[in-house]
Motif scaffolding. Structure first.
Motif, PDB file in Angstrom:
ATOM      1  N   GLU A   1      48.325 -40.459  22.015  1.00  0.00           N
ATOM      2  CA  GLU A   1      48.562 -41.791  22.582  1.00  0.00           C
ATOM      3  C   GLU A   1      47.375 -42.230  23.437  1.00  0.00           C
ATOM      4  O   GLU A   1      47.032 -43.418  23.471  1.00  0.00           O
ATOM      5  CB  GLU A   1      49.852 -41.780  23.413  1.00  0.00           C
ATOM      6  CG  GLU A   1      50.344 -43.165  23.773  1.00  0.00           C
ATOM      7  CD  GLU A   1      51.765 -43.161  24.319  1.00  0.00           C
ATOM      8  OE1 GLU A   1      52.233 -44.238  24.719  1.00  0.00           O
ATOM      9  OE2 GLU A   1      52.393 -42.086  24.351  1.00  0.00           O
ATOM     10  N   THR A   2      46.734 -41.278  24.105  1.00  0.00           N
ATOM     11  CA  THR A   2      45.593 -41.605  24.963  1.00  0.00           C
ATOM     12  C   THR A   2      44.329 -41.849  24.149  1.00  0.00           C
ATOM     13  O   THR A   2      43.504 -42.703  24.494  1.00  0.00           O
ATOM     14  CB  THR A   2      45.346 -40.454  25.966  1.00  0.00           C
ATOM     15  OG1 THR A   2      46.574 -40.126  26.631  1.00  0.00           O
ATOM     16  CG2 THR A   2      44.310 -40.849  27.008  1.00  0.00           C
ATOM     17  N   TYR A   3      44.153 -41.091  23.066  1.00  0.00           N
ATOM     18  CA  TYR A   3      42.950 -41.179  22.226  1.00  0.00           C
ATOM     19  C   TYR A   3      43.364 -41.417  20.765  1.00  0.00           C
ATOM     20  O   TYR A   3      43.139 -40.564  19.897  1.00  0.00           O
ATOM     21  CB  TYR A   3      42.140 -39.894  22.333  1.00  0.00           C
ATOM     22  CG  TYR A   3      41.725 -39.525  23.735  1.00  0.00           C
ATOM     23  CD1 TYR A   3      40.549 -40.017  24.293  1.00  0.00           C
ATOM     24  CD2 TYR A   3      42.517 -38.677  24.512  1.00  0.00           C
ATOM     25  CE1 TYR A   3      40.166 -39.685  25.582  1.00  0.00           C
ATOM     26  CE2 TYR A   3      42.136 -38.333  25.812  1.00  0.00           C
ATOM     27  CZ  TYR A   3      40.969 -38.847  26.336  1.00  0.00           C
ATOM     28  OH  TYR A   3      40.598 -38.511  27.610  1.00  0.00           O
TER      29      TYR A   3
ATOM     30  N   LEU B   1      50.841 -36.903  23.781  1.00  0.00           N
ATOM     31  CA  LEU B   1      50.156 -37.632  24.849  1.00  0.00           C
ATOM     32  C   LEU B   1      48.667 -37.790  24.546  1.00  0.00           C
ATOM     33  O   LEU B   1      48.082 -38.852  24.778  1.00  0.00           O
ATOM     34  CB  LEU B   1      50.332 -36.897  26.183  1.00  0.00           C
ATOM     35  CG  LEU B   1      51.733 -36.870  26.784  1.00  0.00           C
ATOM     36  CD1 LEU B   1      51.756 -35.942  28.003  1.00  0.00           C
ATOM     37  CD2 LEU B   1      52.180 -38.269  27.178  1.00  0.00           C
TER      38      LEU B   1
ATOM     39  N   SER C   1      44.321 -44.138  38.780  1.00  0.00           N
ATOM     40  CA  SER C   1      43.320 -43.063  38.748  1.00  0.00           C
ATOM     41  C   SER C   1      42.135 -43.408  39.642  1.00  0.00           C
ATOM     42  O   SER C   1      41.752 -44.576  39.743  1.00  0.00           O
ATOM     43  CB  SER C   1      42.812 -42.860  37.324  1.00  0.00           C
ATOM     44  OG  SER C   1      43.852 -42.530  36.452  1.00  0.00           O
TER      45      SER C   1
ATOM     46  N   TYR D   1      43.860 -31.285  28.889  1.00  0.00           N
ATOM     47  CA  TYR D   1      44.446 -32.606  29.144  1.00  0.00           C
ATOM     48  C   TYR D   1      45.300 -32.566  30.412  1.00  0.00           C
ATOM     49  O   TYR D   1      45.200 -33.450  31.278  1.00  0.00           O
ATOM     50  CB  TYR D   1      45.288 -33.026  27.944  1.00  0.00           C
ATOM     51  CG  TYR D   1      45.873 -34.420  28.061  1.00  0.00           C
ATOM     52  CD1 TYR D   1      45.157 -35.537  27.632  1.00  0.00           C
ATOM     53  CD2 TYR D   1      47.144 -34.619  28.598  1.00  0.00           C
ATOM     54  CE1 TYR D   1      45.686 -36.818  27.734  1.00  0.00           C
ATOM     55  CE2 TYR D   1      47.692 -35.887  28.708  1.00  0.00           C
ATOM     56  CZ  TYR D   1      46.958 -36.984  28.280  1.00  0.00           C
ATOM     57  OH  TYR D   1      47.489 -38.249  28.394  1.00  0.00           O
TER      58      TYR D   1
ATOM     59  N   LEU E   1      50.255 -44.805  31.153  1.00  0.00           N
ATOM     60  CA  LEU E   1      51.153 -43.750  30.692  1.00  0.00           C
ATOM     61  C   LEU E   1      51.898 -43.082  31.839  1.00  0.00           C
ATOM     62  O   LEU E   1      53.084 -42.736  31.704  1.00  0.00           O
ATOM     63  CB  LEU E   1      50.357 -42.693  29.921  1.00  0.00           C
ATOM     64  CG  LEU E   1      49.938 -43.024  28.488  1.00  0.00           C
ATOM     65  CD1 LEU E   1      48.992 -41.954  27.956  1.00  0.00           C
ATOM     66  CD2 LEU E   1      51.167 -43.136  27.592  1.00  0.00           C
TER      67      LEU E   1
ATOM     68  N   PRO F   1      39.517 -42.933  29.255  1.00  0.00           N
ATOM     69  CA  PRO F   1      40.325 -44.167  29.219  1.00  0.00           C
ATOM     70  C   PRO F   1      41.323 -44.215  30.382  1.00  0.00           C
ATOM     71  O   PRO F   1      42.534 -44.054  30.196  1.00  0.00           O
ATOM     72  CB  PRO F   1      41.015 -44.084  27.861  1.00  0.00           C
ATOM     73  CG  PRO F   1      41.137 -42.630  27.582  1.00  0.00           C
ATOM     74  CD  PRO F   1      39.892 -42.006  28.171  1.00  0.00           C
TER      75      PRO F   1
ATOM     76  N   LYS G   1      44.428 -46.529  30.315  1.00  0.00           N
ATOM     77  CA  LYS G   1      45.507 -46.024  29.467  1.00  0.00           C
ATOM     78  C   LYS G   1      46.272 -44.910  30.178  1.00  0.00           C
ATOM     79  O   LYS G   1      47.512 -44.852  30.123  1.00  0.00           O
ATOM     80  CB  LYS G   1      44.927 -45.511  28.146  1.00  0.00           C
ATOM     81  CG  LYS G   1      45.973 -45.012  27.156  1.00  0.00           C
ATOM     82  CD  LYS G   1      46.898 -46.129  26.713  1.00  0.00           C
ATOM     83  CE  LYS G   1      47.891 -45.669  25.661  1.00  0.00           C
ATOM     84  NZ  LYS G   1      48.800 -46.753  25.240  1.00  0.00           N
ATOM     85  N   ILE G   2      45.551 -44.023  30.848  1.00  0.00           N
ATOM     86  CA  ILE G   2      46.190 -42.937  31.586  1.00  0.00           C
ATOM     87  C   ILE G   2      47.071 -43.493  32.703  1.00  0.00           C
ATOM     88  O   ILE G   2      48.202 -43.041  32.923  1.00  0.00           O
ATOM     89  CB  ILE G   2      45.114 -41.982  32.131  1.00  0.00           C
ATOM     90  CG1 ILE G   2      44.486 -41.195  30.966  1.00  0.00           C
ATOM     91  CG2 ILE G   2      45.692 -41.019  33.174  1.00  0.00           C
ATOM     92  CD1 ILE G   2      43.276 -40.380  31.332  1.00  0.00           C
TER      93      ILE G   2
ATOM     94  N   LEU H   1      44.618 -34.331  34.138  1.00  0.00           N
ATOM     95  CA  LEU H   1      45.657 -35.167  34.748  1.00  0.00           C
ATOM     96  C   LEU H   1      45.972 -34.684  36.161  1.00  0.00           C
ATOM     97  O   LEU H   1      46.114 -35.501  37.087  1.00  0.00           O
ATOM     98  CB  LEU H   1      46.906 -35.145  33.879  1.00  0.00           C
ATOM     99  CG  LEU H   1      48.101 -35.967  34.393  1.00  0.00           C
ATOM    100  CD1 LEU H   1      47.741 -37.439  34.526  1.00  0.00           C
ATOM    101  CD2 LEU H   1      49.306 -35.777  33.466  1.00  0.00           C
TER     102      LEU H   1
ATOM    103  N   GLY I   1      39.262 -35.518  28.385  1.00  0.00           N
ATOM    104  CA  GLY I   1      39.309 -36.031  29.745  1.00  0.00           C
ATOM    105  C   GLY I   1      38.731 -35.191  30.849  1.00  0.00           C
ATOM    106  O   GLY I   1      38.689 -35.642  32.003  1.00  0.00           O
TER     107      GLY I   1
END
Length: 763
Positions: free
Chosen positions: A593-595, A590, A442, A171, A437, A430, A433-434, A175, A421
């Motif tokens: 929250e992302t998935y 995290l 992106s 993850y 956060l 997503p 969403k990223i 990022l 990811g």
């Protein structure tokens, strides 16, 4: 043509004359225990392996049961752990004695057997050696170079990941890449099961298999295509043994007769070990020609139609077909028009053998379809998978208990990395969403696959390469052609546990960053840390190491990723690298929250016995496809090969040995094939050897028969007679990777066609 009706072992050819498992496995583990000389406590580590509260094996991705065996590790899992926990060390003193140019000439085995890397190392071009550095020096220099490249073109750096890194590391790594400015996130699945991720998703709406472990308690038939359980996922043999004991039928289709799917003796069963009867795994084992899977699957589908016609209906689940599928009329018309003679010719199997298996399928209520890279690593690999799904859909064998499609993945978290990811395809992540956060935008353009990354290294468009584990340069196709181009990279950063060939292909700058292994204690600011991974059956497992690290200079993968990120990227108040490294539970928050649909209550469920299920819409018969239903596919060809062999060529199938995991070579005993070899061999059946005018033991050269203007050869291979179909040769991966053209890959996924390469043989 050689008669391929049944698969009784030819006693005059090399073979393993015992069941898989049994005393052979125990002796192999004992041998490697002596070779690696692990420190005291290794048995305690092995006994915790793959159990709640223990560490998850770094070898295969087979699932972990909620009620584990006393020893929930297999022969190859033990080898992987012993390999990690060796007493041997590869530190600054070793690098002071050897230039990189010298190390580049060493065999893979000789590099890795030197032991665990202990210190951060910087390549010094003046002395042509790696020299010791501090972590601060490493991060500062790497960050400066990556910033310099980013200012010119952020898309010119690749962030590659092997399949070992945890969900937390993956993850953070994804990022890092997106904050840097690209989706250049190829991983090892690009070279093995990306065909699953693309092909299976096209027809079921899910990029992973639909089965869970309990399905193997209820199925009454299991089909195997192109998967070698005995070597690649031996713990799978336990549920197979249990299925056989209650009467489940198992049929295997594979060009190679692999011992693990023939018979099995349970090393944890005293009665069997002391002379009890071993379990026969495969009721039928049919050695089809490489690339013949499409034809076989078409034949099985054709027989279902025939039996349904003969019985006046009731065999095909027409209610399921009407409610849950699309594409049926085109599929039915195509299968009915295919001639049995063409099926026999392409598959290399007899009509009556395929008919027999087809009738077994028709008489079975619940069927699971297993497959491995024997299906995915073909030019028409996606069609292989679509045809497999066709067969299962005909009788409603997807989306109910005891049935489904079940690819068996290789590396331990290669499936999970994609889940959180690591993907070059932005539509699978997503990103909105990223962005929310972490307060940035992106990139939305598609990144590089493995094939694209190699092309970029060759043409100079890739300037930097960061590798989170693995041995990328050795695993890729067109290996020899790509090697010289690495020296033109501005920077090559390798996060690793042991030395391998990728580390000797230095760019203008090169760094070796040594990391912890999964069984070692990971101590951070808030105390000991746990990580997690996803297995082949979509179960999420926690993992916690206890062993003392091999060196005080080792750092965890999250620490290293964060260190590179902090030195490379501008500060962002929403991106809290130090907090995340201090407490991996924050990273899991995290991920949740992302998935949220996959990781509800992630931290609370981390050490659930047997893992927790992330879910799969296709298992619930929710089809996230273009049509909103599962899709039947009408085949446009009967061969999965991109190039069918002519009278002067053969089809090369590359394989791994029993003493191997991916590119890591543990030794030279391919026990389950009855071979002890230096790996520089080419196997073919005796009739083909004679027809080619060759003799056993003769030295030959293999050359690629794809006519694209490039010359690809591997020489110094000894001829070994082996039980194989006609027009087939077998050789080891990665030694014969140079024969695979970069553009010879699955049409949809770009997975290299390692299981179906056209080659010629020259004495």
């Amino acid at each position: 043509m050689t008669d391929r009706k049944e698969t009784h072992q030819r006693e005059d050819l090399p073979h393993y004359d015992h069941p898989s498992g049994g005393w052979g496995s125990l002796k192999s583990v004992a041998k490697h225990m002596g070779q690696e000389r692990p420190s005291a406590g290794v048995m305690e580590t092995l006994m915790r392996q793959n159990k709640p509260g223990g560490h998850m094996c770094t070898s295969c991705a087979w699932t972990k049961p909620p009620n584990p065996h006393i020893a929930e590790f297999c022969e190859n899992g033990a080898k992987a752990t012993l390999w990690d926990l060796t007493r041997d060390r590869c530190g600054p003193d070793f690098f002071a004695r050897h230039t990189v140019s010298e190390l580049r000439t060493w065999p893979d085995y000789d590099l890795e057997i030197e032991g665990r890397l202990t210190h951060p190392m910087r390549y010094d071009p003046v002395s042509d050696k790696y020299v010791e550095a501090t972590w601060d020096e490493a991060f500062s220099a790497i960050g400066a170079k990556l910033r310099e490249i980013r200012a010119k073109d952020p898309k010119s750096v690749v962030f590659y990941a092997s399949g070992r890194a945890s969900l937390e590391t993956s993850y953070l790594y994804a990022l890092l890449a997106r904050l840097y400015g690209n989706n250049n996130l190829p991983d090892s699945s690009n070279m093995c099961h990306e065909t699953t991720s693309v092909g299976l998703k096209n027809v079921t709406g899910s990029s992973v298999g639909t089965c869970v472990l309990s399905d193997f308690d209820h199925c009454d038939m299991i089909l195997f295509f192109g998967q070698n359980t005995g070597t690649n996922s031996p713990r799978f043999l336990h549920p197979l043994r249990a299925a056989k004991k209650r009467g489940c039928q198992i049929v295997t289709f594979n060009p190679v007769r692999e011992a693990g799917l023939v018979t099995f003796r349970d090393p944890q069963n005293p009665v069997e070990m002391l002379g009890g009867k071993e379990t026969v795994i495969s009721d039928r084992y049919l050695q089809l020609k490489p690339g013949g899977d499409v034809a076989v699957l078409a034949g099985l589908c054709k027989r279902v139609f025939e039996v349904d016609d003969e019985q006046g209906g009731g065999v095909i689940d027409r209610q399921f077909v009407a409610q849950h599928t699309s594409g049926w009329p085109e599929f039915e018309a195509k299968i009915r028009e295919i001639d049995w003679a063409d099926i026999e010719r392409v598959s290399g199997l007899r009509h009556e053998d395929i008919v027999e298996v087809g009738e077994m399928y028709c008489n079975s209520e619940k069927v699971i379809g297993i497959y491995g890279m024997g299906l995915t690593q073909h030019v028409h690999g996606s069609l292989n998978i679509a045809m497999y799904v066709n067969l299962l859909l005909m009788r409603g064998n997807i989306g109910r208990e005891g049935a489904g499609i079940s690819p068996v993945r290789g590396h331990s978290n290669v499936q999970g990395q994609r889940t959180v990811g690591i993907s070059e395809k932005p539509e699978l992540v997503p990103l909105d969403k990223i962005d929310e956060l972490f307060g940035f935008k992106s990139p939305r353009d598609e990144g590089t696959t493995t094939v694209d990354a190699v092309k970029g290294i060759l043409d100079g468009s890739i300037k930097g390469f960061v590798s989170l584990g693995g041995n990328f340069a050795r695993a890729i196709p067109d290996q020899g052609r790509a090697d010289p181009a690495w020296q033109d990279l501005e920077i090559n950063v390798q996060i690793a546990t042991k030395l391998n060939r990728s580390h000797t292909l230095v760019g203008k700058e090169a760094w070796l960053l040594p990391c912890l292994v999964r069984s070692e204690l990971d101590m951070q600011a808030t105390g000991p840390q746990a990580v997690s991974m996803e297995d082949s059956l979509s179960m999420i497992h926690g993992s916690e190491g206890k062993r003392e690290p091999a060196s005080k200079m080792l750092r965890s993968e999250p620490f290293i990723v964060a260190g590179i990120a902090k030195a490379t990227l501008d500060p962002n108040p929403k991106v809290k690298w130090d907090d995340w490294v201090g407490d991996y539970a924050l990273v899991r928050d995290l991920i949740e929250e992302t998935y949220p649909d996959k990781f509800t209550d992630f931290n609370a469920r981390l050490f659930t016995a047997g893992g927790f299920y992330k879910g799969n819409p296709a298992r619930e018969r929710t089809w996230k496809t273009e049509t909103g239903k599962a899709i039947f596919t009408a085949p446009k060809t009967l061969s999965a090969l991109g190039q069918v062999p002519d009278k002067d060529s053969y089809t090369l199938v590359t394989v791994r040995s029993n003493d191997q995991f991916n590119t890591t070579i543990y030794g030279f005993n391919d026990r389950l094939r009855g071979l002890k070899t230096d790996r520089h061999v080419v196997m073919m059946n005796p009739e083909m050897i004679a027809k080619a005018g060759l003799t056993e033991g003769q030295e030959v050269t293999l050359s690629c028969a794809v006519d694209d203007g490039e010359t690809r050869e591997v020489g110094g291979l000894r001829v070994v007679p082996y039980d194989l179909p006609d027009d087939t040769v077998l050789a080891y991966y990665p030694e014969t990777n140079p024969l695979v053209p970069l553009d010879y890959h699955d049409e949809l996924s770009k997975t290299p066609a390692y299981k179906g390469v056209p080659v010629r043989i020259r004495a």
